[in-house]
Design a protein around this motif. Sequence first.
Motif, PDB file in Angstrom:
ATOM      1  N   ASN A   1      13.752   7.672  15.347  1.00 17.57           N
ATOM      2  CA  ASN A   1      14.194   6.465  16.054  1.00 17.57           C
ATOM      3  C   ASN A   1      13.154   5.551  16.392  1.00 17.57           C
ATOM      4  N   SER A   2      13.471   4.243  15.527  1.00 17.91           N
ATOM      5  CA  SER A   2      12.605   3.132  16.179  1.00 17.91           C
ATOM      6  C   SER A   2      13.416   1.996  16.709  1.00 17.91           C
ATOM      7  N   THR A   3      14.635   2.073  16.739  1.00 19.59           N
ATOM      8  CA  THR A   3      15.302   0.966  17.439  1.00 19.59           C
ATOM      9  C   THR A   3      16.302   1.758  18.373  1.00 19.59           C
ATOM     10  N   PRO A   4      16.238   2.040  19.726  1.00 16.86           N
ATOM     11  CA  PRO A   4      17.120   2.882  20.415  1.00 16.86           C
ATOM     12  C   PRO A   4      18.298   2.131  20.717  1.00 16.86           C
ATOM     13  N   SER A   5      18.657   0.792  20.592  1.00 16.78           N
ATOM     14  CA  SER A   5      19.555   0.136  21.019  1.00 16.78           C
ATOM     15  C   SER A   5      20.555  -0.012  19.910  1.00 16.78           C
ATOM     16  N   ARG A   6      20.448   0.807  18.879  1.00 14.72           N
ATOM     17  CA  ARG A   6      21.337   0.900  17.711  1.00 14.72           C
ATOM     18  C   ARG A   6      21.818   2.561  17.100  1.00 14.72           C
ATOM     19  N   ILE A   7      23.092   2.462  17.035  1.00 13.75           N
ATOM     20  CA  ILE A   7      23.091   4.147  16.624  1.00 13.75           C
ATOM     21  C   ILE A   7      22.271   4.266  15.253  1.00 13.75           C
TER      22      ILE A   7
ATOM     23  N   ARG B   1      15.732  -0.332  11.314  1.00 11.84           N
ATOM     24  CA  ARG B   1      15.737  -1.497  10.460  1.00 11.84           C
ATOM     25  C   ARG B   1      16.031  -1.275   9.240  1.00 11.84           C
ATOM     26  N   ASP B   2      16.797  -1.890   8.229  1.00  9.65           N
ATOM     27  CA  ASP B   2      17.233  -1.615   6.896  1.00  9.65           C
ATOM     28  C   ASP B   2      16.007  -1.135   5.987  1.00  9.65           C
ATOM     29  N   MET B   3      14.924  -1.677   6.001  1.00  8.71           N
ATOM     30  CA  MET B   3      13.873  -1.312   4.988  1.00  8.71           C
ATOM     31  C   MET B   3      13.249   0.250   5.568  1.00  8.71           C
ATOM     32  N   ALA B   4      13.148   0.304   7.047  1.00 11.76           N
ATOM     33  CA  ALA B   4      12.681   1.372   7.630  1.00 11.76           C
ATOM     34  C   ALA B   4      13.602   2.454   7.114  1.00 11.76           C
TER      35      ALA B   4
ATOM     36  N   GLU C   1      13.154  -7.404   2.818  1.00 13.39           N
ATOM     37  CA  GLU C   1      13.957  -7.716   4.067  1.00 13.39           C
ATOM     38  C   GLU C   1      13.772  -9.079   4.156  1.00 13.39           C
ATOM     39  N   ASP C   2      12.746  -9.810   3.570  1.00 18.06           N
ATOM     40  CA  ASP C   2      12.603 -11.314   3.474  1.00 18.06           C
ATOM     41  C   ASP C   2      13.673 -11.840   2.953  1.00 18.06           C
ATOM     42  N   VAL C   3      14.495 -12.619   3.705  1.00 23.35           N
ATOM     43  CA  VAL C   3      15.748 -13.507   3.235  1.00 23.35           C
ATOM     44  C   VAL C   3      15.242 -14.567   2.375  1.00 23.35           C
ATOM     45  N   GLU C   4      14.045 -15.278   2.709  1.00 25.00           N
ATOM     46  CA  GLU C   4      13.548 -16.491   2.104  1.00 25.00           C
ATOM     47  C   GLU C   4      13.109 -16.115   0.713  1.00 25.00           C
ATOM     48  N   ARG C   5      12.545 -14.873   0.406  1.00 26.59           N
ATOM     49  CA  ARG C   5      11.845 -14.564  -0.507  1.00 26.59           C
ATOM     50  C   ARG C   5      12.981 -14.364  -1.397  1.00 26.59           C
ATOM     51  N   VAL C   6      14.089 -13.751  -1.212  1.00 26.82           N
ATOM     52  CA  VAL C   6      15.171 -13.601  -2.045  1.00 26.82           C
ATOM     53  C   VAL C   6      15.701 -14.752  -2.654  1.00 26.82           C
ATOM     54  N   LYS C   7      16.063 -15.773  -1.556  1.00 23.77           N
ATOM     55  CA  LYS C   7      16.512 -17.111  -2.037  1.00 23.77           C
ATOM     56  C   LYS C   7      15.659 -17.831  -3.128  1.00 23.77           C
ATOM     57  N   LEU C   8      14.384 -17.874  -2.982  1.00 20.87           N
ATOM     58  CA  LEU C   8      13.406 -18.101  -3.927  1.00 20.87           C
ATOM     59  C   LEU C   8      13.539 -17.498  -5.006  1.00 20.87           C
TER      60      LEU C   8
ATOM     61  N   LEU D   1      17.758  -8.536  -1.737  1.00 21.03           N
ATOM     62  CA  LEU D   1      17.911  -8.069  -0.395  1.00 21.03           C
ATOM     63  C   LEU D   1      18.349  -6.633   0.205  1.00 21.03           C
ATOM     64  N   CYS D   2      17.182  -6.065   0.785  1.00 28.48           N
ATOM     65  CA  CYS D   2      17.688  -4.527   1.548  1.00 28.48           C
ATOM     66  C   CYS D   2      18.608  -4.748   2.576  1.00 28.48           C
ATOM     67  N   SER D   3      19.766  -4.458   2.431  1.00 28.39           N
ATOM     68  CA  SER D   3      20.742  -4.629   3.674  1.00 28.39           C
ATOM     69  C   SER D   3      21.585  -3.384   3.633  1.00 28.39           C
ATOM     70  N   GLU D   4      22.361  -2.926   4.469  1.00 31.96           N
ATOM     71  CA  GLU D   4      23.270  -1.853   4.686  1.00 31.96           C
ATOM     72  C   GLU D   4      24.388  -1.965   3.801  1.00 31.96           C
ATOM     73  N   THR D   5      24.855  -3.180   3.114  1.00 25.60           N
ATOM     74  CA  THR D   5      25.828  -3.361   2.312  1.00 25.60           C
ATOM     75  C   THR D   5      25.440  -3.106   0.598  1.00 25.60           C
ATOM     76  N   HIS D   6      23.991  -2.987   0.443  1.00 23.20           N
ATOM     77  CA  HIS D   6      23.519  -2.753  -0.986  1.00 23.20           C
ATOM     78  C   HIS D   6      23.955  -1.464  -1.404  1.00 23.20           C
ATOM     79  N   PRO D   7      24.427  -1.397  -2.586  1.00 22.60           N
ATOM     80  CA  PRO D   7      24.867  -0.019  -3.115  1.00 22.60           C
ATOM     81  C   PRO D   7      23.833   1.088  -2.833  1.00 22.60           C
ATOM     82  N   ILE D   8      22.535   0.750  -3.105  1.00 22.01           N
ATOM     83  CA  ILE D   8      21.391   1.783  -2.902  1.00 22.01           C
ATOM     84  C   ILE D   8      21.546   2.355  -1.455  1.00 22.01           C
ATOM     85  N   MET D   9      21.536   1.515  -0.510  1.00 22.47           N
ATOM     86  CA  MET D   9      21.677   1.914   0.707  1.00 22.47           C
ATOM     87  C   MET D   9      22.800   2.913   0.773  1.00 22.47           C
ATOM     88  N   GLN D  10      24.121   2.285   0.449  1.00 22.88           N
ATOM     89  CA  GLN D  10      25.253   3.228   0.444  1.00 22.88           C
ATOM     90  C   GLN D  10      24.862   4.774  -0.018  1.00 22.88           C
ATOM     91  N   TRP D  11      24.337   4.516  -1.193  1.00 25.17           N
ATOM     92  CA  TRP D  11      24.201   5.936  -1.957  1.00 25.17           C
ATOM     93  C   TRP D  11      23.035   6.814  -1.088  1.00 25.17           C
TER      94      TRP D  11
END
Length: 396
Positions: free
Chosen positions: A87-93, A97-100, A169-176, A193-203
Motif C-alpha cells: 500500500n503506497s496511498t492509504p487514502s484510496r482503496i 497509482r496506476d503505473m505502480a 502516466e505522463d499525459v502530456e507525453r501521450v498528447k505529443l 496512457l496508463c489508466s485504470e480504464t485501459h484494457p490491460i489494467m482491466q485484464w
Amino acid sequence: MLYDPEKEAEYIAEQGLLTGDPNVLEKRTGTDATVTAEANALESIITAGNLKDDDDLLAMLLGGEEADARSQDSEVTVQNPKSKLQNSTPSRIRFYRDMAFLKEAYGLLRETKRDYPDLEESDKMVTLTAPTDLKRRLGSPSQKESVIFGATAIPEEAWPEHDQFRLTEDVERVKLAITAARNTSGYWSKELLCSETHPIMQWLVERLLMEFARGEAPIITSKRLAVGELAFCFMGQVPSKAGTPLVVDAHAVRILPKGKSEILSLEQTLSDAGFGTLANINRPAETQSAQLLLSAAVDASLEHLKALEQDRQSRVMPLLRQEERRLRDWRRKRQEIIDRRLTDLDSTSATAKRLRQERDDMAKYIKDRQQHWRDMHLLPGESPITRLLLVIEGVG
C-alpha cells in the motif's frame, strides 16, 4: 414545466387543450426564476429519494489529505503469498497509482507465470510485451482462431509491433505521441496512457482475482489490532427492486476475544490495523477461528445493511408520499379539464378522440411513472448483498 399542481393544470388547459397544442408538456413556462425554483424543488425530492449512504466510501476512494498524512508503523502478514501487494496511498482503496499497480500486479503474476515476458522500464515509460492470454484478451491478429472479447479488443490496425505496449502516466507525453501519430502515420499513437480504464489494467485485475478460488478471501495479521481480534471487512449494498444500489457501505465486523463485537467503517478499520504499511513477514494467520466466526460476521453485516436501509426509508418515505400526492392532484385536475372540454365537443369529432386518447395516455403515464420511480429510487429488493473482502487478525 410547472411543478405546482394548480398552476400546471391551468397552464395545460390554457396553452395546450384550448389551443390544440399536443406538445404543451415539452415546453418550459413561467419566468426563469420561477421555473428554476420549481425545478430545484422537485429535483431536491428526487435527489433525496435516491440517497445513497456511500459518501464516506466515495471520499475514501477519491482520497483525502488527512488520510495521506498517516504514517503509522505496523507489521502485517499475508496468509496467501499471492496477496502481498503493498500500500503506497492509504487514502484510496486501490492503494496504488496506476503505473505502480501495473508494475506490482504484473510482477506478482510473473511469480507463477514464468512464461510472462519481463517489463521493460525507461524514464516514465513501461513496455509490456503481451503474453498469450493477454493477446487473446485484446484480440491480437495472431489469435484470430481464438474467442475474442469484443468489448476489450484493440483494432487490428492499432495493434503494436512485436506485441509491445508502451504505457506511461505522463499525459502530456501521450498528447505529443497522438499529435505525432496524426501527422506522420495515421491516428494510432505508439504511446498509451496508463489508466485504470485501459484494457490491460482491466485484464490485470481479472487475472489477480482469478488467483483466489471461488469463495476465498485473503487473511492477514496485524500487530496494531488487539490480540485475538478478528476484523471481517465487507463491501455491502442494498439494491432497489429495479437493481439500482440504494445503500452502498464499506464496513468491518470486528469481533474481540471475549465475544464483544462492533461494526466500524472500513476506512477506520484499515487505519487501526496499520494497513498502509503492509509487510510480508511470512507469519501464518490463524484461519480456524476466522472460519468459525465467518457465518456470524456475514449475518452481522447483513443486519447492518438492513438497519442502514431502514434509516434511509424513514427519511425518504415522506418524500415519496409527497410526490405521489402531487401526481394524484395533477392527474385529477388535468382530467377534470379534459372532461369539461369533452362536454362541449361532438363525441365523434377528431378533437374529442384525441382528448380521450390523451386522458388514457395520461393515466398510463402516471401509473408507469409512479411504479418505476418508486422501484428505481425508493423501494429495496428482497435482501441486501454483502461480500467479504478481507479478514484481519490481531496478533501480539
